[in-house]
Design an enzyme around this catalytic site. Sequence first.
Site, PDB file in Angstrom:
ATOM      1  N   ALA A  75       0.856  -1.194   0.000  1.00 19.16           N
ATOM      2  CA  ALA A  75       0.000   0.000   0.000  1.00 19.16           C
ATOM      3  C   ALA A  75       0.890   1.241   0.000  1.00 19.16           C
ATOM      4  O   ALA A  75       1.932   1.289   0.660  1.00 19.16           O
ATOM      5  CB  ALA A  75      -0.921  -0.004   1.209  1.00 19.16           C
ATOM      6  N   CYS A  76       0.463   2.243  -0.728  1.00 18.27           N
ATOM      7  CA  CYS A  76       1.248   3.455  -0.965  1.00 18.27           C
ATOM      8  C   CYS A  76       1.742   4.136   0.315  1.00 18.27           C
ATOM      9  O   CYS A  76       2.947   4.302   0.517  1.00 18.27           O
ATOM     10  CB  CYS A  76       0.407   4.419  -1.793  1.00 18.27           C
ATOM     11  SG  CYS A  76       1.194   5.980  -2.150  1.00 18.27           S
ATOM     12  N   CYS A  77       0.846   4.567   1.157  1.00 19.10           N
ATOM     13  CA  CYS A  77       1.221   5.386   2.309  1.00 19.10           C
ATOM     14  C   CYS A  77       2.040   4.620   3.355  1.00 19.10           C
ATOM     15  O   CYS A  77       3.057   5.133   3.840  1.00 19.10           O
ATOM     16  CB  CYS A  77      -0.016   6.016   2.937  1.00 19.10           C
ATOM     17  SG  CYS A  77       0.345   7.545   3.789  1.00 19.10           S
TER      18      CYS A  77
ATOM     19  N   ARG B  43       5.559   4.367   1.826  1.00 17.27           N
ATOM     20  CA  ARG B  43       6.293   5.642   1.862  1.00 17.27           C
ATOM     21  C   ARG B  43       6.746   5.961   3.284  1.00 17.27           C
ATOM     22  O   ARG B  43       7.869   6.416   3.497  1.00 17.27           O
ATOM     23  CB  ARG B  43       5.412   6.781   1.345  1.00 17.27           C
ATOM     24  CG  ARG B  43       5.187   6.754  -0.130  1.00 17.27           C
ATOM     25  CD  ARG B  43       4.123   7.786  -0.522  1.00 17.27           C
ATOM     26  NE  ARG B  43       3.792   7.649  -1.905  1.00 17.27           N
ATOM     27  CZ  ARG B  43       4.412   8.289  -2.882  1.00 17.27           C
ATOM     28  NH1 ARG B  43       5.371   9.123  -2.614  1.00 17.27           N
ATOM     29  NH2 ARG B  43       4.068   8.090  -4.137  1.00 17.27           N
TER      30      ARG B  43
END
Length: 176
Positions: A11-13, A16
């Site tokens: 998942a992106c967040c 990151r």
Amino acid sequence: VFTNYFVTSSACCPSRSSTFRGQYPHNTGVFENSPGFEDFHENGNNSNTIATWMKREGYKNSFLGKYLNLYPAGVKRSYIPPGWADWHVFIDEGEPFYFAYTMNENGELIRHQQKDEDYSTDVIKDQALAFISDSIEREAPFFTFISVYAPHGPNTPATRHTDLYTDLTYPKSPSF
């Protein structure tokens, strides 16, 4: 070519957040894309990231593109996290960041239009090249984190690429 690559979270967040902190999501406290930035910020994660570490070692740091989902929820729209000296980041307004988006550019909110010259990947590229050139000219150490929106859907190409490869058929194997 990445022949052996791992990611702590797909998942992106959360991914990151892990990159910024060098920690697994269970240590950053960011498990989902939403609320994303708000969780990261409220957990105090912004105060101890790759940006603050690099700054402490004398680097001038630049972040360009997508920071964390829902940035800047819970803070001023002009907020810049510690450690970043050059900041060109999308303001999450619920729309894709290809055209017609707003960026926090070093504390100033700049609205980009639906024009060819405002295609976000090109804007980020130009800003990154300017920062890198300036850093080289100053003979100063620098760190640049470039995070274009292009891997995210819905995919919107630059106008000059709209008709590129329209004559090709995507191969669909049985596993597709």
